[in-house]
Design a protein around this motif. Structure first.
Motif, short mmCIF file in Angstrom:
data_model
loop_
_atom_site.label_atom_id
_atom_site.label_comp_id
_atom_site.label_asym_id
_atom_site.label_seq_id
_atom_site.Cartn_x
_atom_site.Cartn_y
_atom_site.Cartn_z
N GLU A 35 -7.34 -8.29 -28.61
CA GLU A 35 -7.31 -9.39 -27.64
C GLU A 35 -7.42 -10.76 -28.30
N VAL A 36 -8.38 -10.91 -29.24
CA VAL A 36 -8.67 -12.25 -29.76
C VAL A 36 -8.14 -12.49 -31.17
N ASP A 157 0.79 -17.49 -37.21
CA ASP A 157 -0.32 -18.29 -37.72
C ASP A 157 -1.26 -18.75 -36.61
N ARG A 158 -0.82 -18.71 -35.37
CA ARG A 158 -1.68 -19.13 -34.26
C ARG A 158 -2.87 -18.19 -34.09
N PRO A 162 -6.47 -21.31 -34.67
CA PRO A 162 -6.51 -21.64 -33.24
C PRO A 162 -6.06 -23.07 -32.92
N LEU A 163 -6.25 -24.00 -33.85
CA LEU A 163 -5.85 -25.39 -33.59
C LEU A 163 -4.33 -25.55 -33.55
N SER A 164 -3.60 -24.56 -34.07
CA SER A 164 -2.13 -24.65 -34.03
C SER A 164 -1.56 -24.17 -32.69
N ARG A 165 -2.42 -23.64 -31.83
CA ARG A 165 -1.95 -23.14 -30.53
C ARG A 165 -1.69 -24.31 -29.59
N PRO A 166 -0.54 -24.34 -28.92
CA PRO A 166 -0.30 -25.40 -27.94
C PRO A 166 -1.24 -25.24 -26.75
#
Length: 192
Positions: A35-36, A157-158, A162-166
């Protein structure tokens, strides 16, 4: 759980061959990782309601048997874990067992989606399904699978960044199963 309990559990696991028996904490950890993406023992303990020592023990057992691996991290004591990228590297038996477990988790996640989809935000209440039959050689089937992996590569890479996730991105199950369609046993052996 005491240190003696952990040592006894380790002896039971090691003493019964090199297979890893099913255990509710390990199953919960694998579901959480699916999930994470990545999780530390402390994060897993907070999410699952177990002690960090118990989660740490079972994470190490999963790693020892090739189901998960340590995720890249930048120093510190925290050890993030992730699902193993190539379970075949752990051996054919572990790869087959991992495949069975992964398909079971996929099926369970799909059933959970079907029963809870009306609780999702409106924009997320749909799913995409795709099915096709194609006549392929084993080599072509491998090339199709590789093409799908390459298509998804820009999004990998997302998981680790996590900061690369829109904004508004959520984990989405992407399940592809390529397998030959075998003749029905009533039809007799394949005539090819």
């Amino acid at each position: 759980m005491t240190d003696d309990d952990l040592k006894a559990a380790d002896r039971r696991t090691a003493g019964g061959g090199d297979e890893l028996r099913e255990h509710e904490v390990r199953t919960a950890l694998l579901e959480l990782l699916a999930e994470v993406g990545t999780v530390t023992a402390t994060e897993a303990a907070a999410r699952l309601g177990h002690s960090s020592g118990l989660c740490s023990f079972h994470l190490r057992q999963l790693a020892r048997h090739g189901y998960i691996e340590e995720a890249p991290h930048h120093g510190g004591r925290a050890r993030p874990w992730r699902l193993r990228r190539n379970p075949a590297a752990a051996g054919a038996a572990a790869a087959e067992s991992f495949g069975d477990l992964a398909r079971g988790l996929e099926d369970e996640s799909w059933q959970r989606w079907l029963t809870q989809r009306d609780q999702a935000p409106a924009a997320w209440r749909h799913d995409e399904a795709f099915s096709a039959v194609a006549y392929l050689t084993p080599e072509e089937m491998s090339r199709v699978a590789d093409g799908i992996r390459r298509m998804l590569a820009p999004y990998r890479d997302r998981e680790e960044r996590p900061l690369s996730r829109p904004e508004g991105a959520r984990p989405v199950a992407l399940i592809t199963r390529l397998f030959p369609l075998l003749p029905d046993s009533a039809d007799g052996p394949d005539q090819r």
